[in-house]
Design a protein around this motif. Sequence first.
Motif: not given
Length: 59
Positions: A31, A33, A43, A49-55, A57
């Motif tokens: 990862c 991050k 994720a 996170y997945y591909k730089g986005r928060e998927i 919580k």
Amino acid sequence: MAVPKKKTPKAKTKSRKSANTKLSLKTLGICPKCKEPVLPHKACTVCGYYKGREILKVK
């Protein structure tokens, strides 16, 4: 056509077939991050996170 003289036991057949079945290690990525190992195309369970986005919580 060749005909076997005796019946082949199930144990012999199964051991011959199972000799070609090998388990392989799962490929893990890292990862970007949180630097934890993650499965590819999934994720991260630590940071969510997945591909730089928060998927997800994550608490």
